[in-house]
Design a protein around this motif. Sequence first.
Motif, PDB file in Angstrom:
ATOM      1  N   ASP A   1       0.832  -1.206   0.000  1.00 59.70           N
ATOM      2  CA  ASP A   1       0.000   0.000   0.000  1.00 59.70           C
ATOM      3  C   ASP A   1       0.866   1.256   0.000  1.00 59.70           C
ATOM      4  OD1 ASP A   1      -2.309  -1.520   0.121  1.00 59.70           O
ATOM      5  OD2 ASP A   1      -2.644  -1.193   2.266  1.00 59.70           O
TER       6      ASP A   1
ATOM      7  N   ALA B   1       0.942   4.083  -2.880  1.00 58.91           N
ATOM      8  CA  ALA B   1       0.590   5.461  -2.518  1.00 58.91           C
ATOM      9  C   ALA B   1       1.673   6.428  -2.972  1.00 58.91           C
ATOM     10  CB  ALA B   1       0.383   5.569  -1.009  1.00 58.91           C
TER      11      ALA B   1
ATOM     12  N   ALA C   1      -4.260   8.026  -2.718  1.00 60.91           N
ATOM     13  CA  ALA C   1      -2.948   7.913  -2.077  1.00 60.91           C
ATOM     14  C   ALA C   1      -3.079   8.110  -0.575  1.00 60.91           C
ATOM     15  CB  ALA C   1      -1.985   8.944  -2.676  1.00 60.91           C
ATOM     16  N   ASP C   2      -3.867   9.091  -0.144  1.00 59.04           N
ATOM     17  CA  ASP C   2      -4.044   9.342   1.291  1.00 59.04           C
ATOM     18  C   ASP C   2      -4.656   8.130   1.992  1.00 59.04           C
ATOM     19  OD1 ASP C   2      -2.967  11.859   1.167  1.00 59.04           O
ATOM     20  OD2 ASP C   2      -4.898  12.892   1.053  1.00 59.04           O
TER      21      ASP C   2
ATOM     22  N   LEU D   1      -4.336   5.029   1.169  1.00 61.68           N
ATOM     23  CA  LEU D   1      -3.322   3.989   1.282  1.00 61.68           C
ATOM     24  C   LEU D   1      -2.241   4.363   2.295  1.00 61.68           C
ATOM     25  CD1 LEU D   1      -2.992   3.018  -2.489  1.00 61.68           C
ATOM     26  CD2 LEU D   1      -4.229   1.803  -0.689  1.00 61.68           C
ATOM     27  N   TYR D   2      -1.890   5.649   2.390  1.00 61.76           N
ATOM     28  CA  TYR D   2      -0.941   6.083   3.415  1.00 61.76           C
ATOM     29  C   TYR D   2      -1.474   5.760   4.806  1.00 61.76           C
ATOM     30  CZ  TYR D   2       1.961   8.845   0.168  1.00 61.76           C
ATOM     31  OH  TYR D   2       2.810   9.258  -0.839  1.00 61.76           O
TER      32      TYR D   2
ATOM     33  N   CYS E   1       3.858  12.108   1.566  1.00 64.03           N
ATOM     34  CA  CYS E   1       2.520  12.663   1.769  1.00 64.03           C
ATOM     35  C   CYS E   1       2.562  14.186   1.677  1.00 64.03           C
ATOM     36  CB  CYS E   1       1.973  12.214   3.120  1.00 64.03           C
ATOM     37  SG  CYS E   1       0.198  12.493   3.319  1.00 64.03           S
TER      38      CYS E   1
END
Length: 360
Positions: free
Chosen positions: A162, A166, A223-224, A226-227, A253
Amino acid sequence: MATPLAIKRLDTSRTDMAACRQLLRHGSRSFYASSLLMPQPYRDAAVSLYAFCRLADDAIDLSDAPLEALQHLRLRLDSIYANDPTDDPADRMLTKTVREFGIPRELLEALLEGFAWDCTSRRYDTLEDLRAYGARVAGVVGVMMALLMGERDYQVLARAADLGVAMQLTNIARDVGEDARNGRIYLPMGALREAGIDSESWLRQPVHSEALATVIEALLREADRLYQQAEAGIACLPRGCQPCVMTARLLYCEIGEEVRRRHYDAISARAVVSSARKCRVVGGLGRLGSLPREALQAPALPETRFLLDAVAAAPLPAANREEPIGRVEWILDMFAELQRRDQLARLPNRDGACPLLIED
């Protein structure tokens, strides 16, 4: 007493590692800097892995026949997994690393497949298609790094994948303009159509628009997500490794946040995170003691499951890793290194560039 043969092997290994470090120092300064924050014995293994990846990337990018270069890289993998590497320091070190840490060949093959997709200027219609690309060029690196840290739990590896995906989505969002000027587009084609953007016309004259902003925003939103999931995996890593991985998570991020601050305009200029902001962001390492674990059992991305299945089917390595020094000591060391590199960032290199911790 060590035998002459053992001494010779040790000297060769040290020479090969020095060559790998030199390669990264000049070709991947961001990774070289961050690798210094990793505890032993993980550091050398990570350097050997990235040295091969750097060589592979260069072999394809600098070749007039990239697909032939890919075939040659696959032959090098044949030799590595036959324990008979070519006469190259990176190959010799990677041979040692894949045996010691039990890295299945399918992972490195996936990385080369991602390179092959780049060679053919492949486009991606859906977010799922784009995640499949991210799994090969970045998610697989996350999985391999977790293996180097001694982690083989399926769910922990899912979170490592993940994190890699991301980061790749963040890279794509940041580089929309640069990619377009090079004739490439990685944004989901279906999302562009829904936003009313004709990709071919836009590529001929890439401009920012509110419609394009919605596509980039959706990419960063994924992406957020998955972060956030990845943090559960970071919490399961050896304590001495957590600061290094969390640093990468926070700084990447922040690249996405910088794109947001520019109202998703990734065309006019490339989003850059200043050295001062990087140092402030790393203050988030204080969260290491309370990372959430609820997302650990979240399903793996369908696009990354083949990587996790390859690890599950591979034999366990014989190596046992010692527990590195405590987290507090590494955080202190990390801040000292960040401060030193922030000072260096104010001094131009001979080529006019500045050495930063994480590449922007």
